[in-house]
Design a protein around this motif. Structure first.
Motif, PDB file in Angstrom:
ATOM      1  N   VAL A   1       6.979   8.590  -9.781  1.00 49.89           N
ATOM      2  CA  VAL A   1       6.964   8.786 -11.231  1.00 49.89           C
ATOM      3  C   VAL A   1       7.401  10.214 -11.584  1.00 49.89           C
ATOM      4  O   VAL A   1       8.196  10.435 -12.500  1.00 49.89           O
ATOM      5  N   LYS A   2       6.907  11.180 -10.829  1.00 51.77           N
ATOM      6  CA  LYS A   2       7.273  12.581 -11.060  1.00 51.77           C
ATOM      7  C   LYS A   2       8.790  12.767 -10.888  1.00 51.77           C
ATOM      8  O   LYS A   2       9.441  13.489 -11.645  1.00 51.77           O
ATOM      9  N   THR A   3       9.334  12.102  -9.870  1.00 52.21           N
ATOM     10  CA  THR A   3      10.758  12.262  -9.556  1.00 52.21           C
ATOM     11  C   THR A   3      11.665  11.612 -10.586  1.00 52.21           C
ATOM     12  O   THR A   3      12.740  12.118 -10.889  1.00 52.21           O
ATOM     13  N   TRP A   4      11.226  10.445 -11.110  1.00 53.24           N
ATOM     14  CA  TRP A   4      12.138   9.657 -11.944  1.00 53.24           C
ATOM     15  C   TRP A   4      11.888   9.758 -13.441  1.00 53.24           C
ATOM     16  O   TRP A   4      12.599   9.143 -14.232  1.00 53.24           O
ATOM     17  N   LYS A   5      10.900  10.556 -13.842  1.00 51.95           N
ATOM     18  CA  LYS A   5      10.595  10.682 -15.263  1.00 51.95           C
ATOM     19  C   LYS A   5      11.857  11.130 -16.027  1.00 51.95           C
ATOM     20  O   LYS A   5      12.485  12.124 -15.659  1.00 51.95           O
ATOM     21  N   ASP A   6      12.195  10.347 -17.061  1.00 55.00           N
ATOM     22  CA  ASP A   6      13.346  10.678 -17.932  1.00 55.00           C
ATOM     23  C   ASP A   6      14.653  10.883 -17.170  1.00 55.00           C
ATOM     24  O   ASP A   6      15.505  11.649 -17.611  1.00 55.00           O
ATOM     25  N   ARG A   7      14.785  10.220 -16.024  1.00 57.93           N
ATOM     26  CA  ARG A   7      15.992  10.438 -15.208  1.00 57.93           C
ATOM     27  C   ARG A   7      16.853   9.186 -15.221  1.00 57.93           C
ATOM     28  O   ARG A   7      16.503   8.178 -14.614  1.00 57.93           O
TER      29      ARG A   7
ATOM     30  N   ASP B   1       4.574   7.012 -16.247  1.00 56.61           N
ATOM     31  CA  ASP B   1       3.285   6.321 -16.266  1.00 56.61           C
ATOM     32  C   ASP B   1       2.961   5.744 -14.875  1.00 56.61           C
ATOM     33  O   ASP B   1       3.351   4.623 -14.537  1.00 56.61           O
ATOM     34  N   ALA B   2       2.237   6.535 -14.068  1.00 55.06           N
ATOM     35  CA  ALA B   2       1.952   6.151 -12.682  1.00 55.06           C
ATOM     36  C   ALA B   2       1.103   4.880 -12.620  1.00 55.06           C
ATOM     37  O   ALA B   2       1.259   4.055 -11.720  1.00 55.06           O
ATOM     38  N   ASP B   3       0.209   4.733 -13.576  1.00 54.58           N
ATOM     39  CA  ASP B   3      -0.669   3.571 -13.560  1.00 54.58           C
ATOM     40  C   ASP B   3       0.136   2.284 -13.811  1.00 54.58           C
ATOM     41  O   ASP B   3      -0.051   1.275 -13.120  1.00 54.58           O
ATOM     42  N   ALA B   4       1.046   2.345 -14.782  1.00 55.86           N
ATOM     43  CA  ALA B   4       1.907   1.196 -15.052  1.00 55.86           C
ATOM     44  C   ALA B   4       2.812   0.914 -13.836  1.00 55.86           C
ATOM     45  O   ALA B   4       3.089  -0.245 -13.515  1.00 55.86           O
ATOM     46  N   TYR B   5       3.238   1.958 -13.160  1.00 54.59           N
ATOM     47  CA  TYR B   5       4.062   1.795 -11.961  1.00 54.59           C
ATOM     48  C   TYR B   5       3.282   1.041 -10.870  1.00 54.59           C
ATOM     49  O   TYR B   5       3.791   0.116 -10.239  1.00 54.59           O
ATOM     50  N   ARG B   6       2.029   1.445 -10.682  1.00 54.40           N
ATOM     51  CA  ARG B   6       1.201   0.761  -9.676  1.00 54.40           C
ATOM     52  C   ARG B   6       1.005  -0.718 -10.044  1.00 54.40           C
ATOM     53  O   ARG B   6       1.090  -1.595  -9.174  1.00 54.40           O
TER      54      ARG B   6
ATOM     55  N   THR C   1       0.826  -1.209   0.000  1.00 52.54           N
ATOM     56  CA  THR C   1       0.000   0.000   0.000  1.00 52.54           C
ATOM     57  C   THR C   1       0.862   1.262   0.000  1.00 52.54           C
ATOM     58  O   THR C   1       0.557   2.225  -0.712  1.00 52.54           O
ATOM     59  N   LEU C   2       1.929   1.261   0.793  1.00 49.76           N
ATOM     60  CA  LEU C   2       2.801   2.434   0.834  1.00 49.76           C
ATOM     61  C   LEU C   2       3.453   2.657  -0.533  1.00 49.76           C
ATOM     62  O   LEU C   2       3.489   3.776  -1.041  1.00 49.76           O
ATOM     63  N   ASP C   3       3.971   1.592  -1.138  1.00 47.93           N
ATOM     64  CA  ASP C   3       4.626   1.741  -2.444  1.00 47.93           C
ATOM     65  C   ASP C   3       3.652   2.252  -3.498  1.00 47.93           C
ATOM     66  O   ASP C   3       4.008   3.083  -4.331  1.00 47.93           O
ATOM     67  N   ILE C   4       2.423   1.756  -3.457  1.00 45.69           N
ATOM     68  CA  ILE C   4       1.425   2.204  -4.427  1.00 45.69           C
ATOM     69  C   ILE C   4       1.008   3.653  -4.156  1.00 45.69           C
ATOM     70  O   ILE C   4       0.836   4.445  -5.077  1.00 45.69           O
ATOM     71  N   ALA C   5       0.897   3.995  -2.876  1.00 47.24           N
ATOM     72  CA  ALA C   5       0.487   5.362  -2.520  1.00 47.24           C
ATOM     73  C   ALA C   5       1.507   6.393  -2.992  1.00 47.24           C
ATOM     74  O   ALA C   5       1.162   7.552  -3.221  1.00 47.24           O
ATOM     75  N   LEU C   6       2.766   5.970  -3.129  1.00 48.19           N
ATOM     76  CA  LEU C   6       3.803   6.920  -3.528  1.00 48.19           C
ATOM     77  C   LEU C   6       4.028   6.955  -5.036  1.00 48.19           C
ATOM     78  O   LEU C   6       4.936   7.659  -5.515  1.00 48.19           O
ATOM     79  N   ALA C   7       3.197   6.218  -5.790  1.00 49.76           N
ATOM     80  CA  ALA C   7       3.404   6.106  -7.242  1.00 49.76           C
ATOM     81  C   ALA C   7       3.548   7.472  -7.930  1.00 49.76           C
ATOM     82  O   ALA C   7       4.501   7.699  -8.685  1.00 49.76           O
ATOM     83  N   ASP C   8       2.617   8.388  -7.636  1.00 47.00           N
ATOM     84  CA  ASP C   8       2.660   9.687  -8.334  1.00 47.00           C
ATOM     85  C   ASP C   8       3.965  10.435  -8.051  1.00 47.00           C
ATOM     86  O   ASP C   8       4.586  10.976  -8.957  1.00 47.00           O
ATOM     87  N   GLN C   9       4.359  10.426  -6.788  1.00 48.46           N
ATOM     88  CA  GLN C   9       5.600  11.115  -6.419  1.00 48.46           C
ATOM     89  C   GLN C   9       6.824  10.468  -7.058  1.00 48.46           C
ATOM     90  O   GLN C   9       7.732  11.157  -7.522  1.00 48.46           O
TER      91      GLN C   9
END
Lengths: 243, 243
Positions: free
Chosen positions: B130-136, B222-227, B120-128
């Motif tokens: 994904v935002k942090t690691w996009k293209d990184r 892609d936050a959904d794919a991450y979840r 649950t914690l890992d899924i709850a942090l998906a948006d953050q």
């Protein structure tokens, strides 16, 4: 983080007993609790019996007990004896509060982090909470909200009712770790919040109302509305902290 | 949970010093750390200096230090002195592991709860995340995954790389409580998992692959794919625990 020689002081080992004896005693006491299937509140043998049973010195047993008390695994009631502790999240709360105070930066930074964790956890549990409370009446929960709204109308805060509300909302979930975790962050919050100015009267009212909206959304089975109400619940606090 | 008279034993107070003196000493040591703006690893005064400075007995200071050590607020390095501790989540881990062992019911119940919290914690942090690691790009993170896949191909587990991966993934988030919290649950997990049978070879491979999928989803934003990848990451474990 090993300190250089320059930082060394002339400290002499605190413990009269070697570390290993106390560690042995600590493991042995934990093993005893587990093997006897003891539960929180159950009595433990006397200090003398523990020394004899474990074949370690009195000072080692004392050291072990001190550590176990700090971890809430053992409780000492003076004049009554030693008991299995509540194994609560208290040590975590104490450590987190101190960590927040220790952190460099502005005083609100650590409180903002705690509020973010609380918000995220509450939102992450939306589906479970809604599933649990759909069409489920509970006069106690309603009573807490009535009290909150009454206090809010008088410009008073309501931390007791607030904590009780969240505890009761999560109590029926099958995984009890959630309620312990959220309650622990609630406690960290409460211990840190005195740093802040008193909340504005209208913010108190918004927060009280948001509790009712959370419960109503859960009873309607509307997880999305629950998440939105949870955000409204934390909004006044979040904006006060970023001010 | 107060025990009845029948449960009482003939315990004599462990502490030679009254509780209040040790509590005073504990608060005073914490205040000293805060007022001097000390950070983890910084040296503390000697025991004698603390006794003199606080006006309390040596036994009270020892008792206070023992408790602070258990909470990881103070660290004693024998022969070197006392230092500010790491104020880590270790006390919480110790307490949670013991709580899991103490819990009545099957051995897997508490581990299932821990895995649910981790998921649950890992899924709850998906948006953050994904935002942090996009293209990184990050060769270190890629390296952990390469190692995991290599070990998995040989039927070996990879808990070191796994922990390092999750720690590095969360490290850039501005709120450090998350990485501490998730790492703490990781530790609880690792300490409890020996109860289980060794995972099947194909499950090890699925888990290794899911790490790559998590990172790829994050880099694509892609936050959904991450979840979804996070769920795949925990799926073999979750099914082993409910078997």
């Amino acid at each position: 983080m090993a300190p250089g020689d320059a930082q060394r002081n002339t400290y002499v080992a605190l413990s009269p007993a070697p570390m290993t004896q106390a560690s042995t005693a600590m493991s042995a006491i934990k093993d005893y609790i587990l093997s006897q299937h003891l539960q929180p509140g159950d009595p433990l043998p006397t200090e003398s019996k523990l020394c004899a049973g474990l074949g370690v010195s009195r000072s080692s047993v004392r050291e072990a007990v001190r550590t176990l008390v700090a971890l809430d695994i053992v409780e000492v009631r003076h004049g009554h004896g030693m008991f299995v502790g509540q194994v609560s999240m208290r040590p975590m709360v104490e450590s987190l509060v101190f960590r927040g105070l220790l952190a460099p930066g502005d005083d609100y930074a650590s409180l903002r982090d705690v509020v973010e964790v609380r918000t995220t956890l509450d939102i992450a549990l939306a589906d479970q909470v809604v599933k649990t409370w759909k069409d489920r009446p509970d006069p106690v929960l309603d009573g807490y909200i009535d009290d909150m709204e009454e206090l809010a109308a008088e410009g008073k805060t309501f931390s007791e009712q607030d904590r009780a509300f969240h505890a009761r909302l999560l109590e029926p979930l099958s995984n009890h770790l959630w309620s312990h975790l959220i309650d622990a962050f609630w406690a960290v919050h409460t211990l840190t919040v005195p740093l802040m100015d008193a909340p504005a009267a209208e913010d108190i009212i918004i927060t009280a109302k948001a509790h009712r909206e959370m419960l109503e959304a859960a009873r309607k089975g509307d997880a999305d509305a629950y998440r939105k109400a949870t955000r409204r619940h934390y909004a006044p606090l979040a904006s006060a902290l970023s001010a």
